[in-house]
Motif scaffolding. Sequence first.
Motif, PDB file in Angstrom:
ATOM      1  N   VAL A 107       0.818  -1.216   0.000  1.00 26.20           N
ATOM      2  CA  VAL A 107       0.000   0.000   0.000  1.00 26.20           C
ATOM      3  C   VAL A 107       0.859   1.276   0.000  1.00 26.20           C
TER       4      VAL A 107
ATOM      5  N   ILE B  51      -3.877   3.593  -0.633  1.00 24.00           N
ATOM      6  CA  ILE B  51      -4.630   2.633  -1.435  1.00 24.00           C
ATOM      7  C   ILE B  51      -3.634   1.864  -2.292  1.00 24.00           C
TER       8      ILE B  51
ATOM      9  N   CYS C 262      -7.644  -5.046  -4.702  1.00 23.50           N
ATOM     10  CA  CYS C 262      -7.375  -3.680  -4.248  1.00 23.50           C
ATOM     11  C   CYS C 262      -7.641  -3.584  -2.742  1.00 23.50           C
TER      12      CYS C 262
ATOM     13  N   VAL D 228      -7.617  -0.640   0.797  1.00 23.82           N
ATOM     14  CA  VAL D 228      -7.521   0.709   1.355  1.00 23.82           C
ATOM     15  C   VAL D 228      -7.124   0.580   2.819  1.00 23.82           C
TER      16      VAL D 228
ATOM     17  N   GLY E 155     -10.277  -4.608   2.049  1.00 25.37           N
ATOM     18  CA  GLY E 155      -9.741  -5.075   0.777  1.00 25.37           C
ATOM     19  C   GLY E 155     -10.614  -6.108   0.098  1.00 25.37           C
TER      20      GLY E 155
END
Length: 205
Positions: free
Chosen positions: A113, A130, A154, A156, A181
């Motif tokens: 990240v 992110i 992905c 955060v 995530g």
Amino acid sequence: MTSIKMKTIKKQIVLKMACVALALSSSITYAQNKNSETTTQREGFIVEFVVGGGIISVEDSAGIQTFDEAQGAFVFPDLKLGYMLNEKLAITVSMPGMIYEFQDNDRHFGGFVPGLQYWVKDRWWVHGGIGLAIDSPALYDIEDHVNDDWNFGCVVKASSGYEIYKKKNFALNLQANVLLGRAFLDGDAHRDAVTCNIGFGFSWL
């Protein structure tokens, strides 16, 4: 009468000693804080690792596991690398993650990240970013064709910490982290994860 007077004298002595000890500890703490405030330097590269504990909750789109099944877990040291852009702002790359159990196997949900860390006050900072979610087998629980799949997606991350001790370029902080995530699986399936943890961060800045 004499015993009562002796007890009173002893109480007064203990009270005075406690007051002196409190005054000394306060002055020492103040001196340490004052010294650390003036000697702390935030410049160049940042290296931090975190140890602690928290919970992780995983939900699979196939309905095998849901968010109702939260699991307690240790923070297997989170790592953070960064570079100070100025006195209060740093650009970072963090590698958070926690172990969870899925179908009798241990797996690791974490990420890579990129983010920013900002010192709101001299000791209080906030951090967010992110990046890439990584859902992988725990390194100690990998078997051929069983629990050997790696999934990506992905993620955060948001965190905040307070430096409870610092001296020169070292700081010990107490921090809280939240990670959200999603990793994409084969066959258009996905796996979501939420992690919350509290830990101690050991930083060199």
